[in-house]
Design an enzyme around this catalytic site. Structure first.
Site, PDB file in Angstrom:
ATOM      1  N   ARG A   1       0.837  -1.203   0.000  1.00 10.30           N
ATOM      2  CA  ARG A   1       0.000   0.000   0.000  1.00 10.30           C
ATOM      3  C   ARG A   1       0.876   1.259   0.000  1.00 10.30           C
ATOM      4  NH1 ARG A   1      -2.729   2.731   5.129  1.00 10.30           N
ATOM      5  NH2 ARG A   1      -3.838   4.388   4.061  1.00 10.30           N
TER       6      ARG A   1
ATOM      7  N   GLU B   1       1.629   6.690  20.841  1.00  9.45           N
ATOM      8  CA  GLU B   1       0.997   6.792  19.526  1.00  9.45           C
ATOM      9  C   GLU B   1       2.099   6.801  18.469  1.00  9.45           C
ATOM     10  OE1 GLU B   1      -1.733   9.883  16.887  1.00  9.45           O
ATOM     11  OE2 GLU B   1      -1.145  10.442  18.918  1.00  9.45           O
TER      12      GLU B   1
ATOM     13  N   ARG C   1       1.259  16.008   5.725  1.00  9.54           N
ATOM     14  CA  ARG C   1       0.309  15.462   4.751  1.00  9.54           C
ATOM     15  C   ARG C   1      -0.956  16.315   4.712  1.00  9.54           C
ATOM     16  NH1 ARG C   1      -0.225   9.299   5.557  1.00  9.54           N
ATOM     17  NH2 ARG C   1      -1.163   9.527   3.505  1.00  9.54           N
TER      18      ARG C   1
END
Length: 150
Positions: free
Chosen positions: A18, A99, A108
């Site tokens: 991916r 996290e 992004r």
């Protein structure tokens, strides 16, 4: 020796194929195997779990408390930006967690800049690719060692 839990959210089962230009070419199975080795070298056991389903991740977080998990490392994937339920589960079990994201989400799209977890996480790692997982295991070890020393 502590028991650690590595959680991976939606679409992370597709790692290696991916969008390798964003997420790298390393498969999730290889990341998990490396993390298990690193955890064992540091004297811990690591359980890995991935799901594309929010309710399954919530259930696994809840089970972590019953299992005596001392620390969670989580890459919530897309749930980072949407899951109040997963956030509430992490708050409910009161297990420290890191996290983790393969990419630097702040570099992004704008919608990826908001995390439902960063403000309650013990620490956050963004943009280190697959190596970030190893860093997270090492950071969890330091956190647990420091807690024992206090």
């Amino acid at each position: 020796m502590s028991d650690l839990l590595l959680l991976n959210g939606p679409n992370l089962n597709l790692l290696g194929s991916r969008e390798p230009e964003v997420y790298g070419a390393t498969r999730l199975e290889d990341i998990e195997a490396n993390c298990i080795d690193v955890a064992e070298e540091l004297g811990h056991t690591l359980t890995c779990y991935q799901s594309n389903a929010e309710h399954k991740l919530v259930g696994r977080v809840q089970k972590a408390a019953q299992d005596g998990i001392a620390f969670i490392i989580i890459n919530p994937g897309a749930f980072t930006h949407t899951s109040v339920a997963l956030r509430d589960a992490l708050l409910a079990v009161d297990i420290p967690f890191i996290e983790l994201h393969l990419s630097n989400t702040f570099a992004r799209e704008d919608f990826r800049h908001k995390s439902y977890f960063s403000d309650i996480a013990r620490a956050c790692l963004f943009g280190f690719g697959a190596y970030g997982y190893e860093l997270a295991i090492q950071a969890a070890h330091v956190q647990l060692t420091d807690a024992e020393d206090e």
